[in-house]
Structure formats: C-alpha cells, structure tokens
Scaffold this motif. Structure first.
Motif, PDB file in Angstrom:
ATOM      1  N   PHE A  87       0.971  -0.732  -0.283  1.00 35.19           N
ATOM      2  CA  PHE A  87       0.181   0.241  -0.215  1.00 35.19           C
ATOM      3  C   PHE A  87       0.706   1.255   0.099  1.00 35.19           C
ATOM      4  O   PHE A  87       0.469   2.228  -0.364  1.00 35.19           O
ATOM      5  CB  PHE A  87      -1.371   0.050   1.103  1.00 35.19           C
ATOM      6  CG  PHE A  87      -1.908  -1.040   0.948  1.00 35.19           C
ATOM      7  CD1 PHE A  87      -2.850  -1.165   0.124  1.00 35.19           C
ATOM      8  CD2 PHE A  87      -2.191  -1.577   2.874  1.00 35.19           C
ATOM      9  CE1 PHE A  87      -3.434  -2.049  -0.128  1.00 35.19           C
ATOM     10  CE2 PHE A  87      -3.403  -2.493   2.327  1.00 35.19           C
ATOM     11  CZ  PHE A  87      -3.735  -3.574   0.838  1.00 35.19           C
ATOM     12  N   GLN A  93      -4.062  -1.078  -4.279  1.00 33.61           N
ATOM     13  CA  GLN A  93      -4.792  -0.103  -3.586  1.00 33.61           C
ATOM     14  C   GLN A  93      -6.215  -1.509  -3.448  1.00 33.61           C
ATOM     15  O   GLN A  93      -6.631  -1.439  -2.489  1.00 33.61           O
ATOM     16  CB  GLN A  93      -5.989   0.366  -5.150  1.00 33.61           C
ATOM     17  CG  GLN A  93      -6.447  -0.377  -6.364  1.00 33.61           C
ATOM     18  CD  GLN A  93      -7.647  -1.121  -6.061  1.00 33.61           C
ATOM     19  OE1 GLN A  93      -8.572  -0.774  -5.146  1.00 33.61           O
ATOM     20  NE2 GLN A  93      -7.543  -1.936  -6.753  1.00 33.61           N
ATOM     21  N   ASP A 137      -6.680  -0.646   0.147  1.00 36.33           N
ATOM     22  CA  ASP A 137      -5.687   0.240   0.991  1.00 36.33           C
ATOM     23  C   ASP A 137      -6.327   1.129   2.326  1.00 36.33           C
ATOM     24  O   ASP A 137      -6.203   1.227   3.358  1.00 36.33           O
ATOM     25  CB  ASP A 137      -5.064   1.200   0.367  1.00 36.33           C
ATOM     26  CG  ASP A 137      -6.279   1.924  -1.144  1.00 36.33           C
ATOM     27  OD1 ASP A 137      -7.127   2.058  -1.049  1.00 36.33           O
ATOM     28  OD2 ASP A 137      -5.635   2.898  -1.851  1.00 36.33           O
TER      29      ASP A 137
END
Length: 148
Positions: A87, A93, A137
């Motif tokens: 991340f 993501q 994330d």
C-alpha cells in the motif's frame, strides 16, 4: 523476533523465504516466478514468511501468500511491513489472499483481520473451493493496527 526482506537486492534470502512459504502451503510446490519476500526470524531461524506475487501495477493489485511455524508471527511490526509494502511502497489499492476452503485457520485469521471473502467453487480442483480474500488500502488505513 526480527524482520528480513528478500527481493532483487537480496536474492538468496528471497529464494529461502519463498521456499519456506511454498513448503508450508499444500499445492504450492511450483512456487512463484516474480516475487518479493518478507520473513520473520527468531533465534536465527526463519519462522514466518510472506511472498508478494502476481503484481498487477495497472490495477494496483498484488497477491500475498504466507506461512508460519510460530503463532506469534503476526506482530504489529510484521503487519505494518506486510501491508506497508503493497500500500505505501508500491502504491497498490488492494491485496488478495487465495486460501483453500480446507484451511479454516487461515480463513478465520483473514476474516477477523477484516478481509472480504469470496468463495469460488472448484478453483483448487474438482473437489476443492478456494476463498479469495480481498483487503483494500482504505481498509488498511482505517485498521486498528494503525491507531496509536
């Protein structure tokens, strides 16, 4: 316990951690082609490893495969490194874990941690489903591990 990184800058460690993880996951004998690893060492012995693989930068997605011989491996520093790499360092993501439906211990850990489960029948063969666990994330940034 201390953390060690494999990767292109440390290929011998990278291979050793990947071999450790593959040896502890049923059906993972072939290992991975392109990967980076993170390991946990206790008393100069590797007790846990994470393999980051199947990176799709265009989608911002990477897979994680992990194994451990110690129940104490999921420490705050390990979790921060394990999720900080995808991340924060490479800009993913979402991370994905692929878990056999028969691996109830890992499935329970993933669900308690906050992963979303998607069961796919026969993905591990005619008689075995696989659970694709996803974690974004946004979920990571709001996770209790990141609260002081």
């Amino acid at each position: 316990m201390s953390l060690i990184w494999g990767g292109a800058s440390n290929p011998d460690v990278n291979q050793a951690i990947a071999a450790f993880v593959a040896s502890h996951i049923n059906g993972c004998e072939r290992g991975w082609e392109h990967f980076t690893t993170l390991g946990m060492v206790e008393h100069e012995r590797l007790v846990a490893g994470v393999v980051f693989h199947n990176y799709a930068p265009e989608a911002g997605v990477i897979e994680l495969s992990s194994a451990s011989t110690s129940k104490r491996w999921l420490t705050r520093p390990m979790l921060r490194a394990m999720f900080g790499y995808p991340f924060d360092q490479i800009g993913c993501q979402m991370v994905v874990l692929r878990v056999s439906e028969r691996n109830t211990v890992m499935a329970e850990i993933a669900q308690r941690f906050g992963f979303t489960a998607n069961r796919i029948p026969r993905l591990r063969g005619r008689d075995e489903a696989e659970i694709l666990f996803t974690f974004t994330d946004d979920e990571w940034r709001n996770h209790a591990v990141n609260r002081r």
